[in-house]
Motif scaffolding. Structure first.
Motif, PDB file in Angstrom:
ATOM      1  N   PHE A  34       0.813  -1.209   0.000  1.00 34.37           N
ATOM      2  CA  PHE A  34       0.000   0.000   0.000  1.00 34.37           C
ATOM      3  C   PHE A  34       0.851   1.264   0.000  1.00 34.37           C
ATOM      4  CE2 PHE A  34      -3.424  -2.832   1.636  1.00 34.37           C
ATOM      5  CZ  PHE A  34      -4.298  -2.631   0.589  1.00 34.37           C
ATOM      6  N   SER A  35       2.003   1.219   0.670  1.00 37.11           N
ATOM      7  CA  SER A  35       2.875   2.393   0.632  1.00 37.11           C
ATOM      8  C   SER A  35       3.371   2.626  -0.785  1.00 37.11           C
ATOM      9  CB  SER A  35       4.051   2.223   1.593  1.00 37.11           C
ATOM     10  OG  SER A  35       4.836   1.089   1.244  1.00 37.11           O
ATOM     11  N   GLY A  36       3.597   1.538  -1.541  1.00 28.53           N
ATOM     12  CA  GLY A  36       3.972   1.682  -2.946  1.00 28.53           C
ATOM     13  C   GLY A  36       2.835   2.236  -3.778  1.00 28.53           C
ATOM     14  N   LEU A  37       1.625   1.795  -3.479  1.00 33.53           N
ATOM     15  CA  LEU A  37       0.468   2.285  -4.232  1.00 33.53           C
ATOM     16  C   LEU A  37       0.173   3.746  -3.915  1.00 33.53           C
ATOM     17  CD1 LEU A  37      -1.897  -0.826  -4.008  1.00 33.53           C
ATOM     18  CD2 LEU A  37      -0.551  -0.063  -5.971  1.00 33.53           C
ATOM     19  N   GLU A  38       0.491   4.184  -2.690  1.00 27.33           N
ATOM     20  CA  GLU A  38       0.293   5.593  -2.342  1.00 27.33           C
ATOM     21  C   GLU A  38       1.097   6.513  -3.262  1.00 27.33           C
ATOM     22  OE1 GLU A  38       0.878   6.719   1.695  1.00 27.33           O
ATOM     23  OE2 GLU A  38      -0.575   5.270   2.484  1.00 27.33           O
ATOM     24  N   ARG A  39       2.235   6.024  -3.735  1.00 28.66           N
ATOM     25  CA  ARG A  39       3.063   6.861  -4.608  1.00 28.66           C
ATOM     26  C   ARG A  39       2.384   7.135  -5.944  1.00 28.66           C
ATOM     27  NH1 ARG A  39       7.301   3.653  -2.278  1.00 28.66           N
ATOM     28  NH2 ARG A  39       7.438   2.291  -4.110  1.00 28.66           N
TER      29      ARG A  39
END
Length: 450
Positions: A34-39
């Motif tokens: 999810f932290s990757g998708l936030e980007r």
């Protein structure tokens, strides 16, 4: 005044593919997906998208549609807190979040199904699934048979006429809204769902959040059976999807125009009061960049996607014209891992990418494309023009699928002194009630009438 889900552009995310998740789930894998998708959120906003449809993302064993636990997100994507953070960041950027509701079936690892395997006739869940027969069997050799999605026994079908099942799912939906603050649900296999279940879901979600959006996956049939005032707000427009690619491959704009007129014409379109969910590719079908015989046709295809009646959706990677096909029945080619930074460097200020951004801006700044009536203006196999007209605005859209430059003489549908072409910034003055325009090969124009 249109509602948020009518006057927006969706960005469709298949998260397990985007983050390159393992094919088989393992609780031992720690993920920060999810932290990757936030980007991706600033990129999505820059495209002019006001909503994301993301899914599937709840606990499953493989592709995401074999649900094991509806209450928690998939280990391969991260934690519930990570998903909450993703939604909060989307909301801060003015982006709504719609998730997959896989309610027709579960996976075989779902606790209720496992209980039937263990306790058979004595299981309290024996009526949670369709057509459970302890005198039958399947290739899994469980010693009983059951209904399954398209006889795909990895996906046993829930019995949505069982009130206990329904109440369980209603509680799940309330939890998604209260705990994660989602803005809508896309019903997987909506054409398989019990109508009363959908109606009650509409009532419950409207109570929880007034502007909550329900959209369903429907491929064939009369879309108004599922999208109406009692059930879902919208369904997938597979009818237009087919026309958008074959109408270009066959140099036949009559196919597209016939579909739109049948659906949306102001004088009798059967879905003119429904904002259907429009797309040119998704996680289940070959990507449009792979389907088109003439690759340059992708520009008029996207112009039509954005400007025709309905809610437009981009499938992740579509803004870069990436290709992908089903191979030997596998969807992996449609659902690739993408590194946002690598794609940004590779494409930079790509002309097509910049056009997608302009289309998003045009759609956002001109509500006529969400609210306006549709009116066909002129049509040949290779040229097509139509108007979108509301009480206080009017626009004309023209596309050309020819391999050559073409002249179009388009009747002006309302009185105006000039027409601003929104892609180029140029203006054209009507002459004797017509717009005289030159369209480049495989191109289009969008005019705001002033």
């Amino acid at each position: 005044m249109s509602r948020w889900y009518e006057n927006t552009v969706f960005y469709h995310m298949y998260p397990l593919g985007m983050v390159g998740a393992e094919k088989i789930n393992s609780a031992s894998v720690e993920s920060h997906g999810f932290s990757g998708l936030e980007r991706w959120i600033p990129h999505i906003k820059e495209l002019g998208c006001g909503a994301v449809y993301i899914g599937p993302l709840f606990q499953s064993m493989s592709h995401g549609y074999d649900t094991k636990d509806y209450s928690h997100v998939d280990y391969r994507l991260g934690s519930d807190e990570g998903f909450k953070s993703f939604i909060e960041e989307c909301h801060k950027s003015g982006i709504k979040v719609v998730v997959d509701g896989v309610f027709n079936h579960t996976g075989r690892e779902f606790p209720a199904f496992q209980d039937i395997r263990k306790n058979r006739e004595n299981s309290r869940y024996r009526d949670w699934y369709q057509n459970v027969d302890f005198y039958g069997n399947t290739h899994f050799n469980d010693g009983f048979s059951y209904g399954a999605w398209r006889n795909y026994y990895e996906l046993p079908a829930l019995n949505l006429r069982n009130q206990e099942v329904r109440e369980y799912l209603y509680d799940i939906i309330r939890g998604w809204i209260r705990n994660f603050n989602i803005d809508g649900i896309r019903f997987d296999c909506a054409d398989c769902l019990d109508f009363e279940f959908i109606k009650e879901t509409r009532r419950i979600t409207s109570q929880e959040k007034q502007d909550f959006w329900l959209m369903g996956e429907v491929i064939h049939g009369d879309y108004s059976r599922w999208a109406n005032g009692e059930m879902m707000h919208s369904v997938t427009n597979y009818e237009l999807y087919k026309g958008l690619y074959s109408g270009h491959n066959d140099f036949n704009y009559f196919e597209i125009a016939h579909t739109v007129k049948r659906q949306s014409d102001e004088n009798g379109g059967i879905y003119r009061n429904i904002s259907l969910y429009n797309f040119v590719d998704n996680h289940d079908v070959d990507r449009i960049a792979s389907i088109l015989n003439e690759k340059r046709h992708i520009l008029p295809v996207y112009i039509l996607l954005y400007m025709l009646p309905g809610v437009p959706s981009i499938y992740y990677g579509g803004e870069w014209r990436i290709e992908g096909r089903k191979i030997n029945g596998s969807d992996d080619g449609l659902r690739p891992a993408l590194d946002l930074e690598e794609m940004t460097i590779a494409f930079g200020r790509d002309d097509f990418l910049e056009t997608i951004k302009r289309l998003g801006k045009i759609r956002k700044e001109n509500p006529v494309f969400a609210e306006g009536n549709y009116k066909e203006l002129c049509l040949t196999n290779r040229q097509y023009a139509f108007a979108r007209i509301s009480a206080d605005a009017a626009a004309v859209v023209a596309v050309n699928n020819d391999t050559n430059r073409s002249h179009m003489r388009i009747p002006v549908p309302v009185a105006c002194t000039e027409a601003a072409e929104l892609l180029s910034g140029k203006t054209v003055k009507p002459e004797s009630g017509f717009l005289e325009v030159e369209l480049e090969a495989s191109s289009g124009m969008i005019f705001k009438l002033l």
